[in-house]
Write a protein that holds these residues in place. Structure first.
Motif, short mmCIF file in Angstrom:
data_model
loop_
_atom_site.label_atom_id
_atom_site.label_comp_id
_atom_site.label_asym_id
_atom_site.label_seq_id
_atom_site.Cartn_x
_atom_site.Cartn_y
_atom_site.Cartn_z
N LEU A 54 25.66 15.47 16.90
CA LEU A 54 24.74 16.61 16.82
C LEU A 54 23.34 16.18 16.39
O LEU A 54 22.34 16.73 16.88
N GLU A 211 28.49 21.47 12.46
CA GLU A 211 27.39 22.31 12.93
C GLU A 211 26.62 22.91 11.76
O GLU A 211 25.38 22.98 11.79
N GLU A 212 27.34 23.32 10.71
CA GLU A 212 26.67 23.91 9.55
C GLU A 212 25.81 22.87 8.82
O GLU A 212 24.68 23.15 8.42
N ALA A 214 24.62 20.01 10.15
CA ALA A 214 23.54 19.59 11.05
C ALA A 214 22.42 20.61 11.06
O ALA A 214 21.23 20.24 11.04
N ARG A 215 22.77 21.88 11.09
CA ARG A 215 21.75 22.94 11.10
C ARG A 215 20.84 22.81 9.88
O ARG A 215 19.61 22.89 9.99
N ARG A 216 21.44 22.58 8.71
CA ARG A 216 20.64 22.48 7.49
C ARG A 216 19.76 21.23 7.50
O ARG A 216 18.57 21.29 7.15
N LEU A 218 18.61 19.51 10.05
CA LEU A 218 17.55 19.59 11.05
C LEU A 218 16.46 20.57 10.63
O LEU A 218 15.26 20.32 10.86
N VAL A 219 16.84 21.67 10.00
CA VAL A 219 15.84 22.61 9.49
C VAL A 219 15.01 21.95 8.40
O VAL A 219 13.77 22.05 8.39
N ASP A 220 15.67 21.26 7.48
CA ASP A 220 14.95 20.61 6.39
C ASP A 220 14.02 19.51 6.90
O ASP A 220 12.92 19.32 6.39
#
Length: 228
Positions: A54, A211-212, A214-216, A218-220
């Motif tokens: 991811l 996914e959870e 990776a989401r954090r 990538l946002v950071d």
């Protein structure tokens, strides 16, 4: 001609090394859920392997999960003090000099033989682990992952202790240390059916965890909280 070929070869090697050096090193610290217990191919199906796909080539994710181990150093199988050299994942994680560390421990601490006798060791053990990573030359960003919920009691793991004692304590400790939290407990609660033995996620559940996280990350990264 030979000199030209040598220059081209060196250029390729340098380009490769530059990409490798630029990768953001991620160390996934955890227990059997991290290691991939029960999965057909833990290397690719456990959440660190999915996380690598991811996040892409800008990241280098390593799995330092160790089945059955506790955060508490007084626990029956302490992650930081594993006596078997083949299971010294904590030391290996430190040696990887990561830029990011995700810590997903606490599930095995909920067992009665651990929590009922040694829960006062939870905070000192947590702080010792954090201190060890923060002293590294890479000065990694450390993410505290709240343990996923259990669908029921199995392997002596007690869901009520995980949810009502360990998760709140992890939140408190993370706040005191100024560390970011990834709330996998809440994120995975609608997907308890992916826990085939009530504790360990199948490949679908592992992908949801990845996914959870990776989401954090990538946002950071997009917000400039870490670079490279």
């Amino acid at each position: 001609m030979q000199i030209r070929r040598l220059i081209v070869l060196l250029s390729v090697v340098w380009a490769f090394l530059s990409v490798s050096m630029a990768q953001i090193r991620v160390a996934c610290v955890g227990n059997s859920i991290t290691e991939g217990h029960g999965l057909a191919d833990p290397a690719t199906e456990a959440y660190p392997g999915v996380l690598q796909r991811l996040l892409g080539n800008d990241f280098a994710v390593q799995n330092f999960g160790l089945s059955g181990y506790t955060l508490m150093r007084e626990g029956d199988y302490p992650y930081m003090n594993a006596p078997d050299p083949a299971k010294r994942r904590f030391q290996a994680a430190l040696a990887s000099n990561p830029d990011i560390v995700t810590i997903k421990l606490g599930t095995n601490d909920s067992k009665a033989r651990n929590w009922n006798h040694f829960k006062d060791d939870f905070v000192p053990s947590f702080n010792a682990m954090i201190d060890s990573f923060q002293c590294l030359p890479s000065h990694p960003i450390i993410y505290i992952c709240l343990p996923i919920p259990a669908a029921g009691e199995n392997f002596s793991i007690r869901p009520e202790v995980v949810d009502n004692e360990i998760c709140p304590l992890l939140r408190q400790l993370a706040a005191e240390r100024g560390l970011p939290v990834i709330d996998l407990n809440t994120a995975m609660r609608p997907y308890l059916e992916t826990l085939d033995d009530m504790i360990h996620p199948n490949r679908v559940g592992s992908a949801l965890i990845a996914e959870e996280i990776a989401r954090r990350l990538l946002v950071d990264r997009a917000e400039g909280k870490f670079k490279k």
